[in-house]
Design a protein around this motif. Structure first.
Motif, mmCIF file in Angstrom:
data_model
loop_
_atom_site.group_PDB
_atom_site.id
_atom_site.type_symbol
_atom_site.label_atom_id
_atom_site.label_comp_id
_atom_site.label_asym_id
_atom_site.label_seq_id
_atom_site.Cartn_x
_atom_site.Cartn_y
_atom_site.Cartn_z
ATOM 1 N N UNK A 72 -7.432 57.975 -36.195
ATOM 2 C CA UNK A 72 -7.076 57.785 -34.791
ATOM 3 C C UNK A 72 -5.916 56.804 -34.622
ATOM 4 N N UNK A 73 -5.191 56.518 -35.700
ATOM 5 C CA UNK A 73 -4.115 55.535 -35.652
ATOM 6 C C UNK A 73 -3.094 55.866 -34.567
ATOM 7 N N UNK A 74 -2.617 57.107 -34.541
ATOM 8 C CA UNK A 74 -1.596 57.490 -33.566
ATOM 9 C C UNK A 74 -2.132 57.413 -32.132
ATOM 10 N N UNK A 75 -3.387 57.763 -31.941
ATOM 11 C CA UNK A 75 -3.992 57.655 -30.604
ATOM 12 C C UNK A 75 -3.989 56.201 -30.137
ATOM 13 N N UNK A 76 -4.316 55.280 -31.033
ATOM 14 C CA UNK A 76 -4.352 53.865 -30.675
ATOM 15 C C UNK A 76 -2.950 53.317 -30.450
ATOM 16 N N UNK A 77 -1.994 53.727 -31.264
ATOM 17 C CA UNK A 77 -0.628 53.241 -31.101
ATOM 18 C C UNK A 77 -0.032 53.682 -29.765
ATOM 19 N N UNK A 78 -0.439 54.838 -29.270
ATOM 20 C CA UNK A 78 0.058 55.317 -27.979
ATOM 21 C C UNK A 78 -0.466 54.471 -26.818
ATOM 22 N N UNK A 79 -1.562 53.774 -27.017
ATOM 23 C CA UNK A 79 -2.146 52.951 -25.956
ATOM 24 C C UNK A 79 -1.346 51.670 -25.718
ATOM 25 N N UNK A 80 -0.621 51.206 -26.717
ATOM 26 C CA UNK A 80 0.136 49.971 -26.588
ATOM 27 C C UNK A 80 1.430 50.192 -25.823
ATOM 28 N N UNK A 81 1.994 49.116 -25.258
ATOM 29 C CA UNK A 81 3.231 49.260 -24.496
ATOM 30 C C UNK A 81 4.415 49.646 -25.378
ATOM 31 N N UNK A 82 4.423 49.191 -26.640
ATOM 32 C CA UNK A 82 5.533 49.505 -27.527
ATOM 33 C C UNK A 82 5.029 49.529 -28.967
ATOM 34 N N UNK A 83 5.415 50.556 -29.728
ATOM 35 C CA UNK A 83 4.984 50.644 -31.119
ATOM 36 C C UNK A 83 6.115 51.221 -31.961
ATOM 37 N N UNK A 84 5.989 51.033 -33.269
ATOM 38 C CA UNK A 84 6.990 51.532 -34.200
ATOM 39 C C UNK A 84 6.253 52.066 -35.426
ATOM 40 N N UNK A 85 6.163 53.330 -35.582
ATOM 41 C CA UNK A 85 5.502 54.011 -36.703
ATOM 42 C C UNK A 85 4.050 53.558 -36.913
ATOM 43 N N UNK A 86 3.854 52.463 -37.633
ATOM 44 C CA UNK A 86 2.501 52.070 -38.018
ATOM 45 C C UNK A 86 1.995 50.791 -37.371
ATOM 46 N N UNK A 87 2.745 50.193 -36.441
ATOM 47 C CA UNK A 87 2.326 48.915 -35.895
ATOM 48 C C UNK A 87 2.787 48.744 -34.453
ATOM 49 N N UNK A 88 2.121 47.792 -33.753
ATOM 50 C CA UNK A 88 2.496 47.457 -32.386
ATOM 51 C C UNK A 88 3.656 46.476 -32.408
ATOM 52 N N UNK A 89 4.530 46.567 -31.431
ATOM 53 C CA UNK A 89 5.609 45.596 -31.261
ATOM 54 C C UNK A 89 5.199 44.681 -30.122
ATOM 55 N N UNK A 90 5.177 43.371 -30.411
ATOM 56 C CA UNK A 90 4.751 42.391 -29.427
ATOM 57 C C UNK A 90 5.835 41.337 -29.266
#
Length: 95
Positions: A72-90
Motif C-alpha cells: 500500500x506504499x503508493x496509496x499512502x504516498x498519495x495521502x501526503x501533500x508532497x512525495x517523491x517516489x518512495x518518501x514524503x517531502x516535508x
C-alpha cells in the motif's frame, strides 16, 4: 560477605527508595539469604555443562514467511501533500 545496616542505607540511597528503620532488619535478612544462595550456587561444579538458552531442550516452531498484505506504499504516498517516489517531502525543520 555479610551486609550491614550501613550497606542497606547506601543501597536505599542508590535505588532512591526510602526504607524505614524498622524494615531494615527484614530487608537485611532477605538480602543476606539471597547472597548465601548465590554463594552456594557458585560452589556448584559446572565444568562439563554446556551453556543453554532455555531450561528445556525445545525449539520454537516457525511459520513460513509469506506476505499476506498487499503493498500500500503508493496509496499512502498519495495521502501526503508532497512525495517523491518512495518518501514524503516535508519542510526543513533543522537549519
Amino acid at each position: 560477605m555479610a551486609l550491614t545496616d550501613k550497606d542497606i542505607k547506601k543501597l536505599s540511597h542508590l535505588a532512591k527508595i526510602k526504607i524505614d528503620s524498622k524494615d531494615e532488619e527484614i530487608i537485611l535478612a532477605k538480602l543476606d539469604g539471597i547472597i548465601k544462595l548465590i554463594d552456594s550456587m557458585q560452589k556448584v561444579n559446572t565444568d562439563n555443562i554446556d551453556p543453554m538458552s532455555h531450561a528445556l531442550d525445545i525449539t520454537q516452531p516457525l511459520r513460513e514467511d509469506v506476505v499476506t498484505e498487499k503493498n500500500q506504499k503508493n496509496d499512502f504516498l498519495e495521502l501526503g501533500p508532497e512525495s517523491n517516489d518512495d518518501y514524503f517531502i516535508v519542510p526543513r525543520v533543522v537549519e
